[in-house]
Design a protein around this motif. Sequence first.
Motif, PDB file in Angstrom:
ATOM      1  N   LEU A 159     -59.317 -45.378  46.152  1.00 48.91           N
ATOM      2  CA  LEU A 159     -60.206 -46.391  46.721  1.00 48.91           C
ATOM      3  C   LEU A 159     -61.593 -45.815  46.963  1.00 48.91           C
ATOM      4  O   LEU A 159     -62.600 -46.442  46.625  1.00 48.91           O
TER       5      LEU A 159
ATOM      6  N   VAL B 207     -64.905 -47.170  45.046  1.00 51.83           N
ATOM      7  CA  VAL B 207     -66.089 -47.657  45.761  1.00 51.83           C
ATOM      8  C   VAL B 207     -67.301 -46.815  45.387  1.00 51.83           C
ATOM      9  O   VAL B 207     -68.393 -47.333  45.174  1.00 51.83           O
TER      10      VAL B 207
ATOM     11  N   ASP C 167     -65.689 -53.319  44.196  1.00 49.72           N
ATOM     12  CA  ASP C 167     -65.748 -54.102  45.430  1.00 49.72           C
ATOM     13  C   ASP C 167     -64.379 -54.422  46.020  1.00 49.72           C
ATOM     14  O   ASP C 167     -64.249 -54.553  47.233  1.00 49.72           O
ATOM     15  N   MET C 168     -63.368 -54.592  45.165  1.00 52.73           N
ATOM     16  CA  MET C 168     -62.056 -55.053  45.629  1.00 52.73           C
ATOM     17  C   MET C 168     -60.947 -54.328  44.884  1.00 52.73           C
ATOM     18  O   MET C 168     -61.114 -53.951  43.724  1.00 52.73           O
TER      19      MET C 168
ATOM     20  N   TYR D 174     -55.195 -48.650  55.561  1.00 53.89           N
ATOM     21  CA  TYR D 174     -55.967 -49.094  54.392  1.00 53.89           C
ATOM     22  C   TYR D 174     -57.118 -50.022  54.808  1.00 53.89           C
ATOM     23  O   TYR D 174     -58.236 -49.892  54.314  1.00 53.89           O
TER      24      TYR D 174
ATOM     25  N   MET E  59     -61.171 -49.246  54.337  1.00 53.73           N
ATOM     26  CA  MET E  59     -62.134 -50.141  53.678  1.00 53.73           C
ATOM     27  C   MET E  59     -63.262 -50.537  54.633  1.00 53.73           C
ATOM     28  O   MET E  59     -64.422 -50.604  54.230  1.00 53.73           O
ATOM     29  N   GLU E  60     -62.922 -50.791  55.895  1.00 49.55           N
ATOM     30  CA  GLU E  60     -63.962 -51.125  56.884  1.00 49.55           C
ATOM     31  C   GLU E  60     -64.927 -49.958  57.078  1.00 49.55           C
ATOM     32  O   GLU E  60     -66.147 -50.159  57.177  1.00 49.55           O
TER      33      GLU E  60
ATOM     34  N   MET F  70     -65.677 -47.631  54.889  1.00 51.00           N
ATOM     35  CA  MET F  70     -66.531 -47.534  53.698  1.00 51.00           C
ATOM     36  C   MET F  70     -67.603 -48.617  53.708  1.00 51.00           C
ATOM     37  O   MET F  70     -68.768 -48.344  53.409  1.00 51.00           O
ATOM     38  N   ARG F  71     -67.211 -49.836  54.062  1.00 45.91           N
ATOM     39  CA  ARG F  71     -68.177 -50.931  54.117  1.00 45.91           C
ATOM     40  C   ARG F  71     -69.282 -50.613  55.113  1.00 45.91           C
ATOM     41  O   ARG F  71     -70.467 -50.803  54.847  1.00 45.91           O
TER      42      ARG F  71
END
Length: 164
Positions: free
Chosen positions: A50, A54, A59-60, A136, A140-141, A143-144
């Motif tokens: 992941l 990124v 993006d997903m 997970y 992702m949060e 990284m965002r």
Amino acid sequence: MDIGFDGYAIGGLSVGEGAEQMYAVMDYTLPLLPQQQPRYVMGVGTPENLVEGVRRGVDMFDCVMPTRNARNGVLFTHTGKISIKQAQYTDDSAPIDPHCDCYVCSNYSRAYLRHLFKCNEILASMLNTQHNLHYYLSLMEQMRSAIAQDRFADFCVDFYAMRT
């Protein structure tokens, strides 16, 4: 791309090839896709996959890995994955991941989760899954947030520094 899809998917990258080959396909394909449209990689993968996706502009993602691994006693942590089945966790009162704020890490020990797993208690799969999905989502949060703060490169350094 002339059709103007709402987003673009890259598939077939998690069917047995190594990570380097998967990244090579991403490196080739992603620059060909419009940056203003969502870019989705199907069936990938590990936390490292992941981060690398990124880093390349994905993006997903979607993957069965966090839930399948949870059902088999493999838990993802900030320092890598652990197998809760191992005897070393028999008397371990620590949470799965001391850096995690999920319900499971806040309320249950490695020893208790190992006990549930070894007894084939369905609660083991439920709690392990809850933790892995939280991990997970949190990844992702993070990284965002790092991207929004223009510090994704620093995030990657920190992420890999914690891995064992």
